[in-house]
Structures are given as structure tokens and as C-alpha cells.
Design a protein around this motif. Structure first.
Motif, mmCIF file in Angstrom:
data_model
loop_
_atom_site.group_PDB
_atom_site.id
_atom_site.type_symbol
_atom_site.label_atom_id
_atom_site.label_comp_id
_atom_site.label_asym_id
_atom_site.label_seq_id
_atom_site.Cartn_x
_atom_site.Cartn_y
_atom_site.Cartn_z
ATOM 1 N N LEU A 134 -0.027 15.390 -4.882
ATOM 2 C CA LEU A 134 0.614 15.262 -3.635
ATOM 3 C C LEU A 134 -0.167 14.431 -2.815
ATOM 4 N N THR A 135 0.172 13.260 -2.240
ATOM 5 C CA THR A 135 -0.240 12.329 -1.418
ATOM 6 C C THR A 135 0.032 12.494 -0.048
ATOM 7 N N VAL A 136 -0.048 13.452 0.757
ATOM 8 C CA VAL A 136 0.117 13.936 1.754
ATOM 9 C C VAL A 136 -0.400 13.157 2.984
ATOM 10 N N LEU A 143 -3.916 5.061 -4.703
ATOM 11 C CA LEU A 143 -3.326 6.005 -5.440
ATOM 12 C C LEU A 143 -1.660 5.878 -5.492
ATOM 13 N N ASN A 144 -1.177 4.785 -4.870
ATOM 14 C CA ASN A 144 0.412 4.721 -4.909
ATOM 15 C C ASN A 144 0.705 3.763 -6.272
ATOM 16 N N ARG A 145 -0.115 3.351 -6.714
ATOM 17 C CA ARG A 145 0.128 2.619 -8.158
ATOM 18 C C ARG A 145 0.387 3.685 -9.114
ATOM 19 N N CYS A 172 0.778 -1.195 0.126
ATOM 20 C CA CYS A 172 -0.053 0.022 -0.015
ATOM 21 C C CYS A 172 0.956 1.283 -0.024
ATOM 22 N N THR A 173 2.022 1.324 0.768
ATOM 23 C CA THR A 173 2.613 2.487 1.140
ATOM 24 C C THR A 173 3.635 2.637 0.333
ATOM 25 N N ALA A 174 4.420 1.675 -0.518
ATOM 26 C CA ALA A 174 5.437 1.994 -1.473
ATOM 27 C C ALA A 174 4.903 2.513 -2.866
ATOM 28 N N TYR A 234 3.927 -12.321 7.616
ATOM 29 C CA TYR A 234 3.275 -10.700 8.062
ATOM 30 C C TYR A 234 3.336 -10.862 9.377
ATOM 31 N N CYS A 235 4.178 -9.969 10.105
ATOM 32 C CA CYS A 235 3.993 -9.559 11.500
ATOM 33 C C CYS A 235 3.019 -8.087 11.574
ATOM 34 N N GLY A 236 2.142 -8.345 12.250
ATOM 35 C CA GLY A 236 1.377 -7.015 12.368
ATOM 36 C C GLY A 236 0.033 -7.187 13.085
ATOM 37 N N CYS A 281 0.106 7.252 8.278
ATOM 38 C CA CYS A 281 0.413 6.437 6.804
ATOM 39 C C CYS A 281 -0.794 5.619 6.633
ATOM 40 N N SER A 282 -0.449 4.140 6.614
ATOM 41 C CA SER A 282 -1.643 3.246 6.161
ATOM 42 C C SER A 282 -2.362 2.577 7.604
ATOM 43 N N GLU A 283 -2.010 3.101 8.810
ATOM 44 C CA GLU A 283 -2.701 2.503 10.233
ATOM 45 C C GLU A 283 -4.230 3.051 10.025
ATOM 46 N N SER A 310 4.661 -9.893 21.318
ATOM 47 C CA SER A 310 5.638 -8.832 20.708
ATOM 48 C C SER A 310 6.685 -9.605 19.904
ATOM 49 N N GLU A 311 6.734 -8.611 18.806
ATOM 50 C CA GLU A 311 8.030 -9.215 17.817
ATOM 51 C C GLU A 311 8.973 -9.725 18.466
ATOM 52 N N PHE A 312 9.491 -9.075 19.474
ATOM 53 C CA PHE A 312 10.623 -9.736 20.429
ATOM 54 C C PHE A 312 10.307 -11.109 20.753
HETATM 55 N N1 LIG Z 1 1.797 8.189 -1.523
HETATM 56 C C1 LIG Z 1 2.640 8.531 -0.379
HETATM 57 N N2 LIG Z 1 2.851 7.244 0.225
HETATM 58 C C2 LIG Z 1 3.629 7.256 1.388
HETATM 59 C C3 LIG Z 1 4.284 8.580 1.693
HETATM 60 C C4 LIG Z 1 3.874 9.606 0.992
HETATM 61 O O1 LIG Z 1 4.252 10.836 1.412
HETATM 62 N N3 LIG Z 1 2.871 9.421 -0.158
HETATM 63 N N4 LIG Z 1 4.990 8.570 2.743
HETATM 64 C C5 LIG Z 1 5.671 7.495 3.146
HETATM 65 C C6 LIG Z 1 6.324 7.653 4.644
HETATM 66 S S1 LIG Z 1 6.890 9.049 5.281
HETATM 67 C C7 LIG Z 1 6.264 6.238 5.248
HETATM 68 S S2 LIG Z 1 7.173 6.399 6.794
HETATM 69 C C8 LIG Z 1 5.894 5.160 4.872
HETATM 70 C C9 LIG Z 1 5.334 4.245 5.658
HETATM 71 O O2 LIG Z 1 5.027 3.012 5.311
HETATM 72 P P1 LIG Z 1 5.045 1.650 6.281
HETATM 73 O O3 LIG Z 1 6.412 1.372 6.762
HETATM 74 O O4 LIG Z 1 4.846 0.480 5.328
HETATM 75 O O5 LIG Z 1 4.132 1.993 7.220
HETATM 76 P P2 LIG Z 1 2.506 2.152 7.826
HETATM 77 O O6 LIG Z 1 1.854 2.343 6.831
HETATM 78 O O7 LIG Z 1 2.809 2.907 8.760
HETATM 79 O O8 LIG Z 1 2.278 0.624 8.344
HETATM 80 C C10 LIG Z 1 2.849 0.349 9.442
HETATM 81 C C11 LIG Z 1 2.197 -1.039 10.046
HETATM 82 O O9 LIG Z 1 2.987 -1.493 11.201
HETATM 83 C C12 LIG Z 1 1.916 -1.952 12.099
HETATM 84 N N5 LIG Z 1 2.484 -1.829 13.458
HETATM 85 C C13 LIG Z 1 2.799 -1.003 14.428
HETATM 86 N N6 LIG Z 1 3.639 -1.190 15.344
HETATM 87 C C14 LIG Z 1 3.873 -2.616 15.196
HETATM 88 C C15 LIG Z 1 4.812 -3.397 15.710
HETATM 89 O O10 LIG Z 1 5.128 -3.256 16.924
HETATM 90 N N7 LIG Z 1 5.109 -4.651 15.195
HETATM 91 C C16 LIG Z 1 4.467 -5.023 14.201
HETATM 92 N N8 LIG Z 1 4.641 -6.026 13.465
HETATM 93 N N9 LIG Z 1 3.552 -4.145 13.423
HETATM 94 C C17 LIG Z 1 3.239 -2.709 13.706
HETATM 95 C C18 LIG Z 1 0.837 -0.825 12.002
HETATM 96 O O11 LIG Z 1 -0.468 -1.574 12.607
HETATM 97 C C19 LIG Z 1 0.934 -0.817 10.325
HETATM 98 O O12 LIG Z 1 0.042 -1.869 9.723
HETATM 99 O O13 LIG Z 1 4.721 5.267 3.877
HETATM 100 C C20 LIG Z 1 5.396 6.011 2.735
HETATM 101 N N10 LIG Z 1 4.252 6.165 2.031
#
Ligand SMILES: Nc1nc2c(c(=O)[nH]1)N[C@H]1C(S)=C(S)[C@@H](COP(=O)(O)OP(=O)(O)OC[C@H]3O[C@@H](n4cnc5c(=O)[nH]c(N)nc54)[C@H](O)[C@@H]3O)O[C@H]1N2
Ligand SMILES: Nc1nc2c(c(=O)[nH]1)N[C@H]1C(S)=C(S)[C@@H](COP(=O)(O)OP(=O)(O)OC[C@H]3O[C@@H](n4cnc5c(=O)[nH]c(N)nc54)[C@H](O)[C@@H]3O)O[C@H]1N2
Ligand SMILES: [Mo]
Length: 913
Positions: free
Chosen positions: A548-550, A627-629, A385-387, A405-407, A557-559, A456-458
Motif C-alpha cells: 500500500l503506497t499511500v 516503488l512505482n516500478r 514517478c507517479t504512474a 515539460y512545464c513545471g 503526491c510527488s511534490e 503561467s501555463e496560460f
Molecule cells: N504508488 C502510488 N502512486 C500514485 C498514487 C498512489 O496512491 N500510489 N496515487 C495517484 C494519485 S491519487 C494521483 S492524483 C497521481 C498524481 O500524479 P501526477 O499528476 O503525476 O502529479 P504530482 O505528483 O502531484 O505532480 C504534479 C506536478 O505538477 C507541478 N505543478 C503544480 N502546479 C502546477 C502548475 O500550475 N503548472 C505546472 N506546469 N505544474 C504544476 C508540481 O510541482 C508537480 O511537479 O499520483 C498517483 N500515483
């Protein structure tokens, strides 16, 4: 009742890392609020923190390990920790033996960046060196750029901004992204100081500022050069600093003079008086603190922008002085003993570029330099989703042999996994966390016991290591590990007990470079020399907007959860530009880019520059936010960052957007139409919802509508006396069908559809409630709406039921599916009419609400059935809910897509005469 208040630190991906006070009653967390004892955040916390209580207990949260059955397209089943970790160990061991350790990719994301997270990486080092990541989706570009100027990036302590006469927020939106800064900004203004916001968008931080300067995205370098030139023209430059503390002055002056001020402003997309205001603020309203945001990083040429701003800080005499500086961020992993990453154990490990991870995985399949990636281990991330180019990431993750997947939630990445290990949140963990926004390190204390079976992941890695030959190297308790990892902080003279009690300030300067010596080879600040406008993105006439996807205000982020999403992401555009494109406010659009298209809802916003589109990042593909596609998987020139904010895009009207609306008849507030309606909206279909329970009227005929959906409700389908619209609705059902327009009835709507075609309704001996097995008939297998799913998956998923009434199948209808308790679960009738007794449309929140209503007897119709289900029934239901609604939601979407397509063909039996 026991009531406690416990101190902990927010570990979410945010620079604030607020001190939190958690209120716990009888072991249940009831409130999260800012803790007054944190010296910086001082009792502040954002709404996202207070709402995290709901997230911890959310019905969509996965709280038991799950394993996928039946291959990639198969479903999930709950598993024990033993069997899940055994499976992981078996895969890791086999792949290591067959292909080597580099065939495993460890993807550590940004969800939680605490001390113990180093050990995730340490595990993979002990394993023998998995493939890792390099570069970043977040902030590495700024750091790499500032390292070039200062020798080392060091930011001013946020509390030093209390000495500032002015603050420039440059590509940063603290009103949404860092509440901890807000009291400081207010303090500056209350002392008569100035705050300037530099951002192409008028964000929520604009009201905090005296002036909002809106450059074109990526144009800031020119703005910084223009301001510097004005400073030099006014003779107010810091000659002493430039002569004694800086290097490269001649080259820099040449650069500044390459364009006239007017040209620079034109290139930056700002007015001359904006640049003049900035120059005057930095010199006359000194000391001025420039706070660079992460927004600035997300450009290919981010280093040029940042370096030009650093130089502006130097020219204007703001470097190394209290209240000044160009500050960007802090090292959140800095306070720890870096050995525990384990990188030294595996110096030759392979790394893939994070901003291009999808493509890099796919390319590794064909490369000769290393093994293909067979397995991916994901911690705290949602890259599908986020990349950038999320579609390629999904393709890459979806085609691996095994993804672990750990989450917390079944997000886009988790859905591509084969093993889901449910992680605790920071509320359930012992750890220590630093911040990327300030100098305090703080304890993470478990305020509640782990929810369900979460670990915990630990603990996961600790137990997994126990299955390997390096078990001993991992066998220490959390506290022993924390002492080892935090050794550099303890050397400051802090005890571990103190560290676990409250915030501790790290040994870091309030004012970096106060001695005006820089850790560069010459000991001087380096003034930028190179500035290549060719690195800035050219405007492609086919994609004239910058998308601008802010950061969203309400989410990090995607939480999110599925239930948090609107059917479509909002994309904002200047109204004049929208009008030129023939688009109207609120309409369904497609956002296009060279790499694809994504549906969205248009919102016109006069505050926007005509050359940008604004949207929030982080919406899930699965929830229709994709949108990230559209964002190219490019890499920034310095620091291997992800240039999200230079995506070129355009808007076109959604193909279905002009279609006539779909009539939706709603019978109760508790049956909102969920996934069924969301999916229709995702197709861009306007919905005309008539709420019968508040007395809204039905239309006279099908004219002007393209389809009809009748939703559920607690009424008996034969109760015409209390619900006089039932007759006209059944009339409409037949009318729509006669016109070849699709009709769908869900639950009560299904029973009404049966009545409309001559079927009689009646009450069953027992309530049918919960997720049950539904079996298709032969006709169901051949049906155009249900058949394709059944053929692909081999059957229907377990589907949610909540009804006491059933009906006789109308004579002309075809039965498509039935359950043990109720023969008529789905039927087809007429040309394009479908009845669905089951609730395929529910999400986990609705099921949780219904379960509660049933248990508490709060819906009178169902009160008599309360005792039909023991408490354990509801516990199992809650544990399985995420996987059950995941599968039924997918099924519902497939049904909607095919049902809607009937309208194009004039019905299930082909076009009308
Ligand atoms: N279009 C667009 N996309 C972006 C950005 C943007 O500006 N525009 N910004 C980017 C930025 S700045 C960032 S930092 C990235 C973030 O991108 P990712 O690192 O992929 O992170 P998140 O969407 O924050 O998802 C984090 C996940 O970790 C889980 N989580 C939280 N704590 C823990 C834990 O202790 N253990 C485990 N296993 N899971 C946990 C949360 O529930 C969530 O599912 O996204 C980027 N994506
Ligand atoms: N509510 C909330 N808080 C968050 C997050 C979140 O998602 N939601 N994410 C967290 C994370 S991972 C991070 S990294 C931080 C990010 O914190 P911020 O940097 O404050 O947030 P962003 O929204 O990424 O970017 C800030 C602004 O940069 C602007 N911008 C984009 N391009 C340019 C440009 O070329 N020039 C200028 N001057 N401005 C530009 C954008 O319009 C945006 O408003 O916030 C953290 N806090
Ligand atoms: Mo980030």
C-alpha cells in the motif's frame, strides 16, 4: 516596509482547496495560513500549505527556461523564452506536417486543476487534435461506480455532515489528506456521535475514530455485505426506501445471502463484532454519513466495493437524508463551460490509457492504427514517478524525439525532457479554482510576482498560439477567458468581481437525492447485483504482501525536492512477518514484485496487518525511491482507474545490507556528505558517521569496516594542534588502503589523503568557489572510477568548489583531473584511495547555504574573500543551480557506484596478494 495580507485559494492536488491568507512583505511572501472567511476551511490550512512558501523560493526550483543540448544524455542550458517557445513551435509544426497531430501526446496531470487549465487542452484542439489521455491515476473509478447506482454521483456538502450522528471514513485518511474535514469530525464526536475508520492501515486518522476496522485490502465489499446482512437480520432495514426508491432488491438479497456472515467476515479479514459495530452504527446511530476515500478506488474491483457500500447505505436508510449519504467527491472541473476543453473540435482524437501510459506509448510505436508518439507535452504531472510501472513510463518518455515539460522542479519526468518551461505556482497566478472535496469555488490571486522568469501555463500557451495560424482564437486576456470559462457559475448570479474576491458556493444540493428520485432510467436507486469474487486479486505465494503506497502526510503526491528525500523509502511491515523473513528493523531490504525490485529501509510496525506492506507514494526514482516500478500497470474494471493498492510484493534482505559498515568522518555540520552518503545508503550500506566537530572518537583500525570516507570542513589540513585526530585519521587512511578497502577524501578529506601519502598542504592566493570547469587528465580518462563517465559524456560536468587550500600531489599518486585555478582536483593513490577536491556531493540547498554564508561572511575562514564575487555572480549561480546540481549529482552517483565496486576487487589495481 510594505506589508499586505491577500486572499487566495490553494490549488494543490487536495480536496480541501483551502482559502488562504498570504502575508507579503516588500513583495516577498513570508507566510501562508488559512483564511478565516472560507466557510468550510475556516482558517485551517495544513503544514504543507505553510511550507509552500519555501517551495516557491526553493533553490532547486527551475526559474528560467532550459533546453537540453547534446541529445538525450546531454546536459541542460538556460534559454530565453523566445528561443524555447520557438523550438516548441518548430517541433509541433514539423511533426504535424510529417506525421499528423496525433503524433503528439498531451499529458495533463493533476498538479493544478484550475479553470484556465481547460485552455491547455483547448490549445491542442486548435492545433488539430493531439493524442490525449483517458482513465485516471486518481479518482474516476469511484465516480463511474456511483454513477451506476445513483445515475449520477453527487456528494453531500461537507457541512451537511454536521447533521450526522455518525461518520464512517472508508478508505480515506483526512488527517493527512483533507484537513478541512477535521473540525466536522470533531463536531460529530463532541455531540456524542461515532466515527469509524475502515482502512487496512492504522493511519493518522485512527485517533479521530471510535473504532478502527482493518479489512484486508480489497476485502471491503465483503464487509459491506456482512453489515448489510446483519442489518437485514436485525429487521432494521429501510423497507420503505427499498420498496419505493430502489430497484433490483431480489438480486441484491440473493447476493447478500450467498455467504454467511461468518464467511463474509472471514473473506473481508475482519472480526464479526467489527461488522456488527458497523451495522449498528448505520442503523441505530443514524443519520450516518459514509465518506469514501480515494484509497478505495485503487483496486481492479473497486466498483464492487463501492457499489456494495452504496447498497449498504441504502439498506440502512441513509440515502437522501440530511446527515446521511455515501459521499465520495466533487467535480473539480464541473463548474466550467466544458466547451473550452475543445474536445468537440476533435471528436476523433486518439487517447491513451493513463494507468498504462508507458506501455501504451511503446505499443503505439508498432501499431498501425495511428502514428507513433514522437513528442510529449507534459503539464503539471510527473508520470515517470507517479504512474504504475514507472520504469516503462521512463523508457517511453526517454525514447521520444522531444518531450516538453512545464513545471517547477527537475523531477523524474522533467529529467526525461528536452525543453523545460518553468511554470509559476498558484501564488504567482490569476485563476479560479473549484474543489474535488467541497462545493466552493474561489479566486486564485497572484500574491507575488513570478519568481525568476517563470510564466503561467496560460501565458505559455497564449504566446505559443501566437506562433500558429490559430493565434486569434487564443488572444484574450486571463480575465476575459475566466469570464468565458466560468459562465455557468456567473449564470448563478455571481459577478466576476465577486468570484475574484472570495469563496462562492456553487448551486449544488446540501443533501443530494432528498426527493428520493435518481437520474437512472427507472428513477430509482440501483442495488448492486453482480459481485464477482474472481475479480479480486489472488494471493501469489511468491508475493504474499499487498504493497500500500499511500498518501504521505508531509507531501502531496510527488511534490518534493531532491533535498526532501531520505536516501531510501521506508517500507513498514508487521514485526512478526519481518522476523519470519529474517529481517530486522531499520535494515536495508529489497521490495520485490513480479515487475521488478526496489531498495527500501524496513521499519517494523506492530499496528500492521500481517498481509500488508505500507509505504508512502510520491518519492522520486532519481532520489532512490522507486516503488512505482513494482506496481503493475493494470486497469480497474470500471472507470479506467489505476489499481495501485493491489500490488503483490515481497521483501528480501538487500544484497549489501549485511556488508560491514562504512566509516564516515565528518568535519563540520556544513559539509554533510550529501549525495555521496545518500548513494552509499541507497546501496544498502550501513554508515558509521563520526562527527569530529563534536568530539566523537575515531576507531582504532579498519577492522570491522568496509570502506572509509573523509568529508570536507573549513579546517586547514595541517592544523594538527586544533584537530589532533588528523594524525590518526591519516593512519587509518593508509590502513584501509593496505587492506584493499576503498578510501575517499572530499575537499578537506582530499587534502588529508594527500598528506597521508606525503603531499604538503598550502593556501592558494584566492578562494576557489562555485561551479568550475574541471578537466580530466589522460590517467583520469583511463581511471576505473572516473573514466567510464568521461567516455560516455565526453568530459566532466562543471563541479562545485569551495576551498582556499591546495596541496602538492604525493609522489606515488596519479593526477586524474585539474581546474584552471587549482591543478589537483582529483587523484588516485595506493590500491583504492581517491581524493576529490571538488564537491560533487552537494545539493542545491547546500550550495545556497554556502553562497549565503560567503556573502554574509558568516564563516570566519572565508570572510576575507567576500568581495571576490559581485552580487551578479550569485544571481547567475542561483539561476543555474538546478541544472548544475542535477549534472554533478549524477556524476557523484556514478563515482560512488564505481568507487564502492573497488572494494569487491581489492582496489583500483586489482586484488591484493
Ligand atoms: N504508488 C502510488 N502512486 C500514485 C498514487 C498512489 O496512491 N500510489 N496515487 C495517484 C494519485 S491519487 C494521483 S492524483 C497521481 C498524481 O500524479 P501526477 O499528476 O503525476 O502529479 P504530482 O505528483 O502531484 O505532480 C504534479 C506536478 O505538477 C507541478 N505543478 C503544480 N502546479 C502546477 C502548475 O500550475 N503548472 C505546472 N506546469 N505544474 C504544476 C508540481 O510541482 C508537480 O511537479 O499520483 C498517483 N500515483
Ligand atoms: N498529505 C497528502 N494529502 C493529499 C495527497 C497526498 O499525497 N498527501 N494526495 C491528494 C490526492 S491526489 C488524493 S487523490 C487524495 C487521496 O486521499 P485519501 O483517499 O484519503 O488518501 P490515500 O492515501 O490515497 O488512501 C486512503 C487510505 O485508503 C486505504 N486503503 C487502501 N486500500 C484499501 C482498501 O482496500 N480498503 C480500505 N478500506 N482502505 C484502503 C489506504 O491504506 C489509505 O490509508 O488526497 C489528496 N491529499
Ligand atoms: Mo489523486
Amino acid at each position: 516596509m510594505t506589508k499586505q495580507s491577500l486572499y487566495t485559494t490553494c490549488t494543490r492536488d487536495c480536496p480541501s482547496a483551502c482559502g488562504l491568507a498570504a502575508t507579503v512583505e516588500d513583495g516577498r511572501l513570508v507566510r501562508l495560513a488559512g483564511a478565516p472567511e472560507h466557510p468550510l476551511t475556516r482558517g485551517l490550512a495544513c503544514r504543507k500549505a505553510s511550507r509552500y512558501v519555501q517551495r516557491a523560493y526553493h533553490p532547486e526550483r527551475v526559474t528560467r527556461p532550459m533546453i537540453r543540448t547534446g541529445g538525450k544524455g546531454g546536459g541542460w542550458k538556460l534559454a530565453s523564452w523566445e528561443s524555447a517557445l520557438d523550438l516548441c513551435a518548430e517541433k509541433l509544426t514539423r511533426i504535424r506536417a510529417e506525421s499528423g497531430t496525433q503524433a503528439v501526446l498531451h499529458y495533463q496531470g493533476f498538479g493544478e486543476r484550475t479553470a484556465l487549465k481547460l485552455l491547455n487542452s483547448y490549445f491542442f484542439a486548435l492545433y488539430g487534435g493531439a493524442t490525449g489521455l483517458r482513465g485516471t491515476l486518481c479518482g474516476g473509478t469511484g465516480q463511474a461506480s456511483q454513477n451506476l447506482d445513483y445515475g449520477e454521483r453527487v456528494s453531500h456538502d461537507p457541512l451537511d455532515h454536521l447533521n450526522s450522528a455518525s461518520v464512517i471514513l472508508w478508505g480515506r485518511n483526512p488527517a493527512s489528506t483533507q484537513v478541512g474535514l477535521l473540525p466536522i469530525l470533531k463536531d460529530v464526536r463532541s455531540r456524542g456521535g461515532r466515527v469509524i475508520l475502515v482502512d487496512p492501515l492504522r493511519t493518522r486518522s485512527a485517533p479521530l475514530a471510535d473504532r478502527h476496522i482493518a479489512p484486508r485490502p480489497g476485502g471491503d465489499g465483503f464487509l459491506a455485505l456482512a453489515a448489510a446482512r446483519l442489518v437485514l437480520q436485525s429487521g432494521q432495514e429501510d423497507r420503505e426506501f427499498l420498496a419505493n426508491c430502489a430497484e433490483g432488491l431480489d438480486g441484491y438479497l440473493e447476493l447478500v445471502r450467498r455467504w454467511s456472515v461468518d464467511e463474509l467476515c472471514e473473506l473481508a479479514g475482519v472480526r464479526l463484532d467489527d461488522a456488527a459495530f458497523l451495522a449498528e452504527t448505520l442503523t441505530v446511530r443514524r443519520p450516518a454519513s459514509i465518506l469514501l476515500g480515494w484509497g478505495l478506488h485503487r483496486h481492479v474491483a473497486a466498483h464492487q466495493t463501492i457499489r456494495a457500500i452504496d447498497a449498504l447505505g441504502a439498506v440502512s436508510g441513509n440515502i437522501g437524508i440530511p446527515g446521511g449519504g455515501v459521499s465520495q467527491g466533487f467535480e473539480e472541473y464541473g463548474p466550467y463551460d466544458q466547451r473550452w476543453w475543445g474536445h468537440e473540435l476533435t471528436p476523433n482524437r486518439r487517447t491513451l490509457l493513463m494507468p498504462r501510459v508507458g506501455r501504451e506509448i511503446l505499443e503505439a510505436d508498432a501499431a498501425t492504427s495511428g502514428p507513433p508518439i514522437r513528442m510529449i507535452w507534459v503539464n503539471a504531472a510527473n508520470p515517470a514517478c507517479t504512474a504504475p510501472r514507472s520504469d516503462l513510463v521512463a523508457e517511453a518518455f526517454g525514447s521520444r524525439e522531444c518531450v516538453v515539460y512545464c513545471g517547477h522542479f527537475l523531477d523524474d519526468t522533467a529529467r526525461l525532457a528536452d525543453v523545460f518551461l518553468p511554470a509559476t505556482t498558484f501564488l504567482e497566478e490569476t485563476d479560479v479554482t473549484a474543489s474535488y472535496g467541497h462545493n466552493y469555488i474561489g479566486p486564485v490571486n497572484p500574491v507575488i510576482a513570478p519568481v525568476g522568469e517563470c510564466r503561467s501555463e496560460f501565458r505559455m500557451f497564449h504566446d505559443l498560439a501566437g506562433r500558429f495560424e490559430f493565434a486569434d482564437a487564443f488572444q484574450r486576456s486571463e480575465m476575459e477567458w475566466l469570464e468565458a470559462i466560468c459562465a455557468p457559475t456567473l449564470e448563478q448570479g455571481v459577478t466576476m468581481a465577486e468570484l475574484m474576491r472570495g469563496p462562492v458556493r456553487l448551486n449544488a444540493p446540501m443533501v443530494p437525492f432528498a426527493d428520493r428520485r435518481f437520474p437512472t432510467p427507472s428513477g430509482r436507486f440501483r442495488l448492486v447485483q453482480d459481485f464477482d469474487p474472481g475479480l479480486l486479486p489472488a494471493t501469489d505465494p511468491d508475493y504474499p504482501f499487498r504493497l500500500l503506497t499511500v498518501a504521505a502526510h508531509r507531501f502531496i503526491c510527488s511534490e518534493r525536492t531532491m533535498a526532501d528525500h531520505d536516501p531510501l523509502p521506508e517500507v513498514r511491515c508487521n514485526p512478526a512477518r519481518a522476523a519470519e523473513l529474517g529481517l530486522t528493523d531499520g535494515g536495508a531490504v529489497l521490495v520485490t514484485s513480479p515487475s521488478g525490485e526496489a531498495p527500501a529501509r524496513l521499519v517494523t510496525d506492530p499496528s500492521l496487518r500481517p498481509d500488508v506492506l505500507a509505504a508512502e507514494r510520491g518519492g522520486w526514482t532519481r532520489a532512490g525511491h522507486d516503488l512505482n516500478r513494482l506496481v503493475a500497470d493494470a486497469v480497474s474494471a470500471v472507470g479506467n482507474g489505476a489499481p495501485y493498492y493491489e500490488a503483490g510484493a515481497n521483501l528480501v534482505r538487500s544484497r549489501d545490507g549485511a556488508a560491514r559498515p562504512i566509516l564516515v568522518v565528518q568535519h563540520g555540520p556544513g559539509s554533510p556528505g550529501g549525495v555521496f552518503l545518500q548513494r552509499l545508503a541507497q546501496h544498502g550500506r550501513p554508515l558509521d558517521v563520526r562527527r569530529m566537530f563534536v568530539g566523537e572518537a575515531l576507531p582504532q583500525s579498519h577492522q570491522g569496516f568496509s570502506a572509509l570516507v573523509a568529508l570536507g570542513g573549513p579546517q586547514h589540513a595541517w592544523d594538527d594542534a586544533d584537530w589532533p585526530h588528523f594524525g590518526p585519521l591519516m593512519e587509518l587512511m593508509r590502513g584501509f588502503d593496505a587492506a584493499g578497502k576503498p578510501v575517499a577524501g572530499l575537499c578537506l578529506g582530499c587534502q588529508l589523503l594527500a598528506r597521508a601519502w606525503g603531499g604538503r598542504g598550502w593556501t592558494m592566493p584566492e578562494l576557489e568557489f562555485g561551479f568550475v570547469d574541471v578537466a580530466p587528465t589522460n590517467a583520469g580518462r583511463a581511471d576505473p572510477v572516473l573514466g567510464p563517465w568521461i567516455a560516455e559524456k565526453g568530459g566532466l560536468p562543471r563541479l562545485m568548489e569551495f576551498h582556499q587550500d591546495s596541496f602538492d600531489l604525493p609522489e606515488s599518486a596519479t593526477l586524474l583531473a585539474g581546474s584552471a585555478q587549482c591543478a589537483c582536483q582529483a587523484f588516485r593513490v595506493g590500491r583504492a584511495s581517491y581524493g576529490f577536491q571538488f564537491h560533487m556531493e552537494v545539493d542545491a540547498v547546500t550550495v545556497a547555504d554556502w553562497s549565503l554564508a560567503l556573502r554574509e561572511g558568516s564563516v570566519p575562514t572565508y570572510r576575507e574573500y567576500r568581495d571576490q564575487f559581485p552580487p551578479e555572480y550569485f544571481e547567475t549561480l542561483a539561476a543555474e543551480l538546478p541544472l548544475l546540481t542535477d549534472a554533478s549529482g549524477d556524476f557523484c552517483r556514478s563515482v560512488v557506484d564505481r568507487w564502492l565496486a573497488l572494494g569487491n576487487r581489492g582496489g583500483a589495481r586489482g586484488p591484493a596478494d
